[in-house]
Design a protein around this motif. Structure first.
Motif, PDB file in Angstrom:
ATOM      1  N   SER A  83      -9.124   4.613 -43.692  1.00  0.00           N
ATOM      2  CA  SER A  83      -8.158   4.766 -43.833  1.00  0.00           C
ATOM      3  C   SER A  83      -7.015   4.599 -45.285  1.00  0.00           C
ATOM      4  CB  SER A  83      -6.632   4.831 -42.872  1.00  0.00           C
ATOM      5  OG  SER A  83      -5.604   5.337 -43.427  1.00  0.00           O
ATOM      6  N   ARG A  84      -7.165   3.289 -44.668  1.00  0.00           N
ATOM      7  CA  ARG A  84      -6.220   2.157 -46.159  1.00  0.00           C
ATOM      8  C   ARG A  84      -7.216   2.691 -47.843  1.00  0.00           C
ATOM      9  NH1 ARG A  84      -1.827   1.069 -47.753  1.00  0.00           N
ATOM     10  NH2 ARG A  84      -1.550  -1.694 -48.450  1.00  0.00           N
ATOM     11  N   ASP A  90      -6.263  -6.308 -48.357  1.00  0.00           N
ATOM     12  CA  ASP A  90      -6.184  -4.888 -49.721  1.00  0.00           C
ATOM     13  C   ASP A  90      -6.698  -5.994 -50.845  1.00  0.00           C
ATOM     14  OD1 ASP A  90      -5.045  -3.565 -47.732  1.00  0.00           O
ATOM     15  OD2 ASP A  90      -3.056  -4.096 -48.114  1.00  0.00           O
ATOM     16  N   HIS A  95      -9.803  -8.461 -40.214  1.00  0.00           N
ATOM     17  CA  HIS A  95      -9.752  -6.902 -42.184  1.00  0.00           C
ATOM     18  C   HIS A  95     -10.318  -7.731 -43.299  1.00  0.00           C
ATOM     19  CE1 HIS A  95      -8.833  -3.783 -38.330  1.00  0.00           C
ATOM     20  NE2 HIS A  95      -7.682  -4.448 -37.904  1.00  0.00           N
ATOM     21  N   THR A 100      -9.002   1.564 -39.523  1.00  0.00           N
ATOM     22  CA  THR A 100      -8.237   1.305 -39.929  1.00  0.00           C
ATOM     23  C   THR A 100      -8.544   0.787 -41.714  1.00  0.00           C
ATOM     24  OG1 THR A 100      -7.048   0.627 -37.913  1.00  0.00           O
ATOM     25  CG2 THR A 100      -5.940  -0.937 -40.115  1.00  0.00           C
ATOM     26  N   CYS A 101      -9.080   0.916 -42.260  1.00  0.00           N
ATOM     27  CA  CYS A 101      -9.665   0.055 -43.041  1.00  0.00           C
ATOM     28  C   CYS A 101     -10.057   1.636 -43.991  1.00  0.00           C
ATOM     29  CB  CYS A 101     -10.975  -0.802 -43.007  1.00  0.00           C
ATOM     30  SG  CYS A 101     -10.087  -2.574 -42.971  1.00  0.00           S
ATOM     31  N   GLU A 128      -6.385   5.798 -48.480  1.00  0.00           N
ATOM     32  CA  GLU A 128      -5.191   5.206 -49.644  1.00  0.00           C
ATOM     33  C   GLU A 128      -5.183   4.953 -51.162  1.00  0.00           C
ATOM     34  OE1 GLU A 128      -2.648   2.983 -47.438  1.00  0.00           O
ATOM     35  OE2 GLU A 128      -2.225   4.249 -45.444  1.00  0.00           O
TER      36      GLU A 128
END
Length: 218
Positions: free
Chosen positions: A39-40, A8, A5, A36-37, A43
């Motif tokens: 969702s990140r 961050d 991925h 997953t990404c 955030e």
């Protein structure tokens, strides 16, 4: 299963709009298929909204609102021109169904750049200068050994490749910085097609590397 991925830091830059257009479209391809990404990023966007809400407000200068509205109008006008039917970018058939996020992009025909390696220029609707391309490499082929100035983002659309750091299959994104010197090798089971963008420049080694260097902005 997606194993690789964006960092961050890259996802944060994507969320706050500071990622360059070329890398941004590659990351968008990845995020479109990676819960997953996605969702990140949600955030990070929520964190940014919270920080903005909690920050102290400065007194605005007279005319600040008019200035902001003028910039919004200018941005909307640019978007309208970019989206106009007359500005529709040409699209060649590259033989695979590309992700929806690329629907408004121009797609060039496959062009030969070396034994077993072809490339296709991807043109962004709002940035003709972005260095984005599709790469198609035949099974078992070794790409030139190279390192980078800045970051290289490579998302696998079909097939797989590997290097000393691991194996990258469909849905994986390889983010390589100036500390990475690698030589990707395509799996023997079939060809590999990727979308790639460079933030900075890619430094390729060897005769073949020098031949294709202009494609990578060097």
């Amino acid at each position: 299963m997606i194993k690789h991925h964006p960092s961050d830091e890259t996802l944060f830059r994507y969320a706050n709009g500071s990622l360059e257009p070329g890398p941004r479209i590659v990351v968008a391809v990845h995020v479109g298929g990676c819960a997953t990404c996605a969702s990140r990023i949600g955030e990070f966007e929520a964190l940014g909204g919270s920080l903005l809400h909690d920050s102290e407000w400065d007194q605005m200068d007279a005319g600040a609102l008019d200035s902001v509205m003028a910039r919004i109008d200018a941005d909307e006008a640019d978007h309208t021109r970019a989206a106009a039917p007359g500005r529709r970018l040409p699209r060649a058939d590259v033989g695979i169904r590309l992700p929806q996020v690329l629907d408004d992009c121009g797609i060039g025909p496959w062009r030969w750049i070396g034994p077993g390696v072809r490339w296709s220029r991807v043109t962004l609707p709002d940035d003709d200068s972005a260095n984005v391309m599709l790469l198609k490499v035949t099974a078992g082929r070794r790409l030139p050994e190279h390192t980078h100035v800045g970051l290289e983002y490579t998302h696998v659309l079909k097939g797989a490749f590997h290097d000393a750091r691991g194996r990258y299959g469909p849905g994986d994104l390889d983010e390589a910085d100036d500390e990475v010197q690698h030589q990707p090798i395509v799996d023997k089971e079939g060809e590999c097609i990727c979308i790639a963008a460079v933030e900075g420049r890619t430094k390729l080694r060897g005769l073949f590397g020098r031949l294709v260097q202009p494609l990578f902005g060097g």
